[in-house]
Every structure is written in structure tokens, then in C-alpha cells.
Design a protein around this motif. Structure first.
Motif, mmCIF file in Angstrom:
data_model
loop_
_atom_site.group_PDB
_atom_site.id
_atom_site.type_symbol
_atom_site.label_atom_id
_atom_site.label_comp_id
_atom_site.label_asym_id
_atom_site.label_seq_id
_atom_site.Cartn_x
_atom_site.Cartn_y
_atom_site.Cartn_z
ATOM 1 N N UNK A 96 -33.340 -39.323 -18.171
ATOM 2 C CA UNK A 96 -32.599 -38.069 -18.249
ATOM 3 C C UNK A 96 -32.215 -37.756 -19.683
ATOM 4 N N UNK A 97 -31.997 -38.827 -20.448
ATOM 5 C CA UNK A 97 -31.633 -38.644 -21.860
ATOM 6 C C UNK A 97 -32.873 -38.556 -22.729
ATOM 7 N N UNK A 98 -33.793 -39.534 -22.568
ATOM 8 C CA UNK A 98 -34.925 -39.619 -23.485
ATOM 9 C C UNK A 98 -35.958 -38.535 -23.253
ATOM 10 N N UNK A 99 -36.199 -38.166 -21.976
ATOM 11 C CA UNK A 99 -37.238 -37.176 -21.678
ATOM 12 C C UNK A 99 -36.656 -35.847 -21.201
ATOM 13 N N UNK A 100 -35.356 -35.742 -21.115
ATOM 14 C CA UNK A 100 -34.737 -34.502 -20.678
ATOM 15 C C UNK A 100 -34.977 -34.169 -19.229
ATOM 16 N N UNK A 101 -35.185 -35.172 -18.403
ATOM 17 C CA UNK A 101 -35.436 -34.920 -16.988
ATOM 18 C C UNK A 101 -34.137 -34.550 -16.278
ATOM 19 N N UNK A 102 -34.246 -33.583 -15.359
ATOM 20 C CA UNK A 102 -33.105 -33.177 -14.528
ATOM 21 C C UNK A 102 -33.187 -33.961 -13.231
ATOM 22 N N UNK A 103 -32.256 -34.915 -13.065
ATOM 23 C CA UNK A 103 -32.287 -35.782 -11.900
ATOM 24 C C UNK A 103 -31.218 -35.435 -10.874
ATOM 25 N N UNK A 104 -30.066 -34.942 -11.341
ATOM 26 C CA UNK A 104 -28.913 -34.758 -10.464
ATOM 27 C C UNK A 104 -29.058 -33.478 -9.639
ATOM 28 N N UNK A 105 -28.938 -33.585 -8.315
ATOM 29 C CA UNK A 105 -28.922 -32.374 -7.491
ATOM 30 C C UNK A 105 -27.661 -31.546 -7.777
#
Length: 766
Positions: free
Chosen positions: A4-13
Motif C-alpha cells: 500500500x505504501x511502496x506501490x500505492x495499492x488501495x487495499x482498504x474497503x
């Protein structure tokens, strides 16, 4: 590591306050029903435990709650899904984390687990936390191991059990907890994160391929476990093994960045299997040329059939390949025992490379040494034709035709290349071969060129160090090697081991050391070079028997022997292999240069000689022989001559000797030195018209006095007293005089006396 930090992925619903239309009562896939406006769902803005939350009445056997957005899932990433739930009234359900696994095509990855363990709610108002971890690898703590197929998830939970209960659910959380599972993720990619199970049963091939593809320059880590690989596998990335591999014999492993014995030994948990697998792939990858043994010892229990191991039996391989830097030894095993077959066969000099009508032919192994009456030294089986009942030989076995019983003895070799059809440019360097009296060491392929052996030690081969069964020795290079016999304490006449044999041409033997074999080299063909070798084959007996260190079985061999130390053995020239050993019109013995060598011998009978010619048929002679600048020395006794002819089969035809040079040599402890030309000082004290000049003691190989180069008077030539007068006449010469034709006569016009220097030759003018 947090994606979520390194690749900017949105994980949280999103929270439930963002709208219940974002949450599905089905799988969460597009078009599935949502909780927006549903009669059994409502948003509660202020719960004393949760703040904003979802209140839900359970009306279905499995009441689903799925986020309709896609939570990304990647190989090597581990997601922890957390839900906090409490029961308000009615029946108490069970709750579990659940997620719909979607693949890259938008379908469901139905083979992976999509629910976590269920937790029962046991009291009203009690807050229960339910968690599950979704990840690609099968690891302790991973609730849903998905491998590499799923690309995203619709996360949520399930309510199971009796209907009619009302629960409240806090906002669902999704966290990247990869760092909990992976150590030092910055430089390694673990195959388990790509679905490898490491249980020794599951085929983990696809997981290894995926991990290698994802490594992108990082190291592939094969963590603890036993991994079955069901297909040929190439790993292009650096690799480190904590676990081990299991592969079928024919399945290959190519480690392009770690092609060495140490890595393969760790990969298979065994140096022997690691060596076999590394050697196997040497013939199947263009990315590596050299197999480095890392200075390690490999002990093997049976011969390594290199062609069969590589899957190239009967095939050809022409690219340079090299094994280097280690030790290969033989464990105690019955697999090293000789295979011995006796069989009746027919030999005809019209087909000199073939035995026909061979009984029991199917049992005769390729590579067996052939022995029997009339069979020349170091004759081997090159090929067997069972249907025709024939055996192809490495060289003609000799000149004794007929039907007889032969013995076929197959020695067993540490490295056996006889299964190839052809092998070119193969090299062995800096390897110690430990035969330990159990195994022979290297058998060459039946054909090929430029087999190279450099800096190796051949320690105690049982029968042979290097064996050629065909023309795989063509152009062979053997440099700076040491050959140590297994028969150090055995009498010379009882030894059976042979260092090496050659059937083809242009072999270079340079700077080698060979100790106490029956023979150093049995050489056929021509164009050979012996330079700087030290070979010694004596024993402790006095007087002792000595045998040939070098056997040259070709005719007119255009070979040089230079700067060697020939110790307690001799050089033999023979035509024992010729189907018709009699001279007709072919070349005869010669084409040999022997220059600048040290010859020594001790504790032998006077009949010993260092240079022996063994004609096996009539009419042969010496043509083109140069023996210059050598030192011959005996210890503990003297010998008669440096050279001789073995007349067991035939004598030489001295009338055909041509182009023989023997000069500049040193002789110590030799009764009769040899020279050609030889200058004889003849003193005639009784006046005569015929002076018989004898130079026979110095003429090489017992040859005739065939030519006189010069006659020089030393002082005056006079008639007898009284009335002696000085004569200035020139005598004429009569060659090949005496019963053995070893004298010359000087014929004067009158009876004279005096001294002359006469230069004789054993050969005719060229």
C-alpha cells in the motif's frame, strides 16, 4: 514491506458510511445485489463500540457480505482481513472472513479456498474479532493460500448458522502484512510465495517458473522443504537453496547464474546427485560452458555413463565443454567389477577392423579390451552389431587370422564417454581422479577431436587411466598431468595397468609425470609429440625386468620425443598391428625424432636397451630416424647398447636403411655407444694392400657399413721398412665387408701402413 505504501495499492474497503450500495449480499461481482435499500440491512451512525457500523438481520443460510470493489492481490503479498462483530438479538450465528477470488480474466479462481475459519458468537453485546490472512504461499498462519492465479478479491465475511439473529459489523479492515512472512524481501523471491508446496509430492514446477520470472535480478529462494519438479527447469536468476529438489533421472535443472557443484549439491542435498545433474545439463545449455566443482570431492558408486545421463546416447556434441577444479572418487561398490566375456570369433586380415561370426555377441560390451592369441596390445571393442554377429575393433588386432576364443574385458570408468557417437572439444582440467584401485578413470568417445586433459591427477586407476576405443583421441592434448599407478609395489613383469592408449593422430603429451605402470603410452597413428614428460617404471628387483614405457605401433610415425625423462623403461617401435606385417612397398619404421632427452636405468641386465625396434614381418627397415643431443646413463651396472632389434618375429632389412642421424649424444655406463655417422680411427701396423676397418660396435641397430663419407690420413702413409717411402695414393673403398657386412675395406695400390680416420654410415646417401 507494505505494498500500500511502496506501490500505492488501495487495499482498504470504504467504511459503511460511504453507502451500502458498495456492499453486496452475493459475491461482490458486477451486477450482484447490494445492501442498498435492503430490508434486513441498515447503517447505524453511532454505536457505542463501533461508531458507524452495519446492522444486519440474518435471513439466509449463508448471509454474505462482500465489498463490490476489487482489492488487488499479487504473488508474494499477504493481506490480513479483520472484522469486528457483536450479536444484538435473536439466534446467535457464526461469523467468518470470506472473499471471492477473481483471476485476470474476471472469472472465479474456484480451486482456491475462499472462506476462513468460522467463529461462533456466544453472547449478546460481546465484541468478537474475526481475522483471516490471504496470500500466495502456503505458510503457517495463512488462512487462504491462493497461489498465483487470483489477481484481486471481493473481501467481506459470511454469517452462518441459524437465521433470525441481528448483528452489528464494524468497518472491515484490510492490511498488508507481507513483512510478517518474508525475511529480507528486498533481495529474495521465495518459491513458496508463488504456490510451491514443498511436500515432495506436488509438482512445484509452475511455482518455480513464476518465481524466477518475478525475480527480476533478485535471488530466488528455495526455502525449507522437498520440492518435486516434474519437467525440465531453467532458472535464470541467482538462486539459493534451503530446501531440496526431487527430479526424475531424465529431467534437467539448468541454473544459469549458479552453475557449479556447490549449488547443485545443495539443490539435491547430495554431492553425487548434484554432480550428475550438473553434468547432465552441461550438454543442454548454451549459457554455460564450464562445470566448476568448487574444489570439492565427489564420490560415486558406479560409472557415470555421460552420454546416457545427457540423453545423447549415440549422438554427437561439438561445442566446447569443460569440467574443472575438484576431485572425483570411487566408493566401494560391486558396480566397478570388470565384465568378462569369452567368445569364439573369426578374424580375417582382409577385414582388419572386424571380428565375424562372434558367438554370444549380444553379451559383448562396447569398450571391452580384446585379448587372446595374436591380439596386439590395447585393442578395444568400438561397436557391436548383434544382428550381423560382428564386433568392430578400435584397430587391427594383428596378423594372426583364424577362428579362436577371445576374451572381452570391460573395465569400469569414473567418467565413461563411450556412449556418444561423437564428442569434440571436451576438456577436463585440475581434477583429481581417485580410482583407489577400484575403478579406471576416463574412457574417451568412439570418435571426436581435441579431447583435452590438463593439470589432472590420476590416482590409482584399477586398470586404465585414459582409454581410447576409437578415434575420439584425434588431436588429444594431455598436459601437466600426474599418473600414479595402483601397482607401485608390483614387479614390472607382473603389472597390468596402462596409463593411456591412442588410436588416431596428432596427440600432444606434454609435461606429464607417470609412475610405475606397465606402459605409459601405447600409441598408434602419427603426428604425435612427447615433450617434457617424466615416466618411470622400475621396481626394487636387482637385476630387474624392464618394459616399454612408450609403444609406437604405427609405421613412419612422424613423431617427436623431446626433452623427456625416460626412466627404467624403453621406447619400442613395432608393427604388431599390421594385418600383413611384411614390407611390400609401404613406409617402414621411421619418421621419429628423439632429441634432448634423459635416459636412465638401474639394476638391470646388460641386454637392456632404451630404443627397441620390433619388426613383425620381413623386409622392414629404418628410414628417417634422428637421435640427437640425448644423455644415456646407467646406475649400478652397465648395459651393452642403447639400441637393439627384437628379432622374435623377424629381422630388419639393413640394405634399405636411409636418412639416420645419431650424433651429439652422451653415453655413461654403456659398453658400445652408437653413432651415425661414426668416425673410426684405424691403425694399420702391418703393411697391406687391404685394410679392414671395423666400425660395427658403433653402427646403430646392428646395421651394415653401407657408406663412407671420408677417409683422412693421420700422419704419413708409408711402405714398410727398410726403405720406407711416403705414399700419396688414395685408397678406394669396398663396402659391407665381412660375414656380417659390418666392415669396410680400404684398398691401396701397394702394401702400406699408417693411421686413418674413416667416417662410416649405416645408411646409404639420400
Amino acid at each position: 514491506m507494505n505494498k500500500a505504501i511502496t506501490d500505492g495499492l488501495v487495499l482498504m474497503p470504504p467504511p459503511f458510511s460511504a453507502g451500502l450500495g458498495l456492499w453486496s449480499s452475493e459475491d461482490g461481482t458486477p451486477g450482484s445485489a447490494s445492501y442498498q435499500g435492503a430490508a434486513n440491512a441498515a447503517f447505524v451512525a453511532a454505536d457505542q463500540d463501533f461508531g458507524g457500523c452495519l446492522e444486519l438481520l440474518k435471513t439466509q443460510g449463508t448471509q454474505k457480505l462482500r465489498h463490490m470493489g476489487q482489492t488487488p492481490v499479487q504473488p508474494g503479498m499477504y493481506l490480513r482481513v479483520t472484522a469486528r462483530v457483536k450479536a444484538l438479538s435473536g439466534n446467535l450465528p457464526s461469523v467468518r472472513i470470506a472473499a471471492w477470488a477473481g483471476n485476470a480474466q474476471g472469472g472465479n479462481a474456484g480451486s482456491v479456498p475462499q472462506t476462513g475459519p468460522a467463529v461462533a458468537l456466544t453472547a449478546y453485546g460481546e465484541v468478537v474479532t474475526v481475522q483471516a490472512i490471504i496470500g500466495s504461499g502456503t505458510r503457517t498462519g495463512v488462512t487462504m493460500a491462493w497461489g498465483t492465479e487470483p489477481a484481486y478479491a471481493h473481501v467481506g465475511l459470511d454469517l452462518t448458522g441459524a437465521n433470525g439473529g441481528v448483528v452489528r459489523i464494524d468497518d472491515i479492515e484490510v492490511e498488508d502484512v507481507t513483512e510478517v512472512f518474508l525475511r529480507n524481501m528486498l533481495d529474495v523471491v521465495d518459491v513458496r510465495d508463488f504456490g510451491a508446496r514443498g511436500d515432495g509430492v506436488t509438482n512445484d514446477y509452475a511455482a518455480f517458473v513464476a518465481a524466477d520470472a518475478a525475480a527480476a535480478g533478485r535471488t530466488v529462494l528455495v526455502s525449507g522443504g522437498t520440492y518435486r519438479i516434474g519437467a525440465n527447469l531453467t532458472i535464470a536468476s541467482p538462486v539459493r537453496f534451503q530446501g531440496t529438489l526431487v527430479m526424475e533421472e531424465a529431467t534437467r535443472l539448468a541454473l544459469l547464474q549458479n552453475y557449479d557443484l556447490a549449488t547443485y549439491a545443495r539443490a539435491f542435498g547430495d554431492e553425487t546427485q548434484g554432480f550428475r545433474k550438473a553434468l547432465q545439463v552441461l550438454f543442454h545449455s548454451i549459457d554455460h560452458v564450464t562445470l566448476d566443482l568448487n574444489g570439492r570431492r565427489v564420490d560415486i558408486s558406479a560409472p557415470v555413463d555421460v552420454a546416457a545421463l545427457a540423453g545423447l546416447t549415440g549422438g554427437s556434441f561439438a561445442q566446447r565443454r569443460l569440467i574443472t577444479n575438484g576431485q572425483i572418487g570411487a566408493r566401494n561398490s560391486a558396480a566397478w567389477d570388470d565384465t568378462v566375456v569369452t567368445s569364439e570369433a573369426t578374424y580375417s586380415t582382409a577385414q582388419p577392423y572386424l571380428l565375424t561370426a562372434v558367438a554370444n555377441v549380444a553379451n559383448i560390451p562396447v569398450g571391452a579390451r580384446v585379448s587372446g592369441m595374436g591380439v596386439a596390445r590395447e585393442t578395444y571393442v568400438r561397436a557391436v552389431n548383434v544382428a550381423a554377429g560382428t564386433v568392430e575393433l578400435s584397430l587391427p588386432p594383428g596378423f594372426t587370422p583364424g577362428t579362436r576364443v577371445y576374451t572381452f574385458t570391460r573395465y569400469k570408468y569414473l567418467l565413461d564417454f563411450s556412449g556418444f557417437g561423437r564428442l569434440d572439444k571436451f576438456e577436463l582440467t585440475d581434477i583429481e581422479f581417485q580410482g583407489d584401485g577400484r575403478a579406471s578413470t576416463v574412457m574417451l568417445p568412439p570418435s571426436g577431436t581435441i579431447f583435452r586433459v590438463h593439470g589432472c591427477v590420476f590416482n590409482k586407476p584399477k586398470d586404465r587411466a585414459i582409454t581410447s576405443i576409437g578415434t575420439g583421441c584425434q588431436g588429444m592434448l594431455i598436459d601437466e598431468c600426474q599418473f600414479l599407478s595402483n601397482e607401485q609395489g608390483v614387479r614390472v613383469q607382473d603389472r597390468t595397468t596402462v596409463c593411456l592408449n591412442v588410436n588416431a593422430n596428432d596427440v600432444k603429451l606434454r609435461d606429464n609425470r607417470c609412475v610405475r605402470f606397465a606402459h605409459f603410452a601405447v600409441m598408434h597413428g602419427s603426428g604425435h609429440m612427447f615433450i617434457g614428460n617424466h615416466f618411470f617404471h622400475g621396481d626394487a628387483e636387482s637385476p630387474g625386468v624392464r618394459r616399454a614405457g612408450v609403444v609406437l605401433s604405427g609405421i613412419n610415425i612422424k613423431t617427436l620425443i623431446t626433452g623427456n625423462y625416460v626412466d627404467n623403461c624403453f621406447i619400442e617401435m613395432t608393427n604388431e598391428r599390421e594385418p600383413d606385417p611384411n614390407w611390400v612397398s609401404q613406409f617402414s619404421f621411421g619418421g621419429l625424432t628423439i632429441t634432448g632427452n634423459i635416459f636412465t636405468v638401474n639394476d638391470v641386465v646388460p641386454s637392456f636397451s632404451w630404443l627397441v625396434v620390433t619388426p613383425c614381418g620381413s623386409g622392414h627397415f629404418i628410414q628417417g630416424l634422428s637421435i640427437t643431443g640425448n644423455t644415456f646413463r646407467t646406475l649400478n651396472g652397465t648395459i651393452d647398447r642403447v639400441e637393439k632389434v627384437d628379432t622374435t618375429w623377424a629381422v630388419l632389412e639393413y640394405s634399405r636403411f636411409r636418412n639416420i642421424v645419431v650424433q651429439g649424444n652422451n653415453f655413461n655406463g654403456i659398453t658400445s655407444a652408437m653413432h651415425n655417422p661414426v668416425t673410426v680411427s684405424h691403425q694399420q701396423n702391418t703393411a697391406a694392400t687391404t685394410w679392414a676397418v671395423d666400425g660395427s660396435a658403433a653402427l646403430p641397430f646392428g646395421g651394415w657399413a653401407r657408406h663412407v663419407q671420408a677417409v683422412v690420413a693421420e700422419g704419413s702413409i708409408t711402405t714398410p721398412a727398410p726403405g720406407a717411402t711416403t705414399r700419396f695414393d688414395m685408397p678406394y673403398v669396398q663396402l659391407e665387408q665381412g660375414p656380417e657386412r659390418k666392415l669396410i675395406n680400404l684398398r691401396w695400390p701397394v702394401a702400406v701402413l699408417g693411421r686413418v680416420q674413416v667416417t662410416l654410415r649405416v645408411d646409404a646417401p639420400v
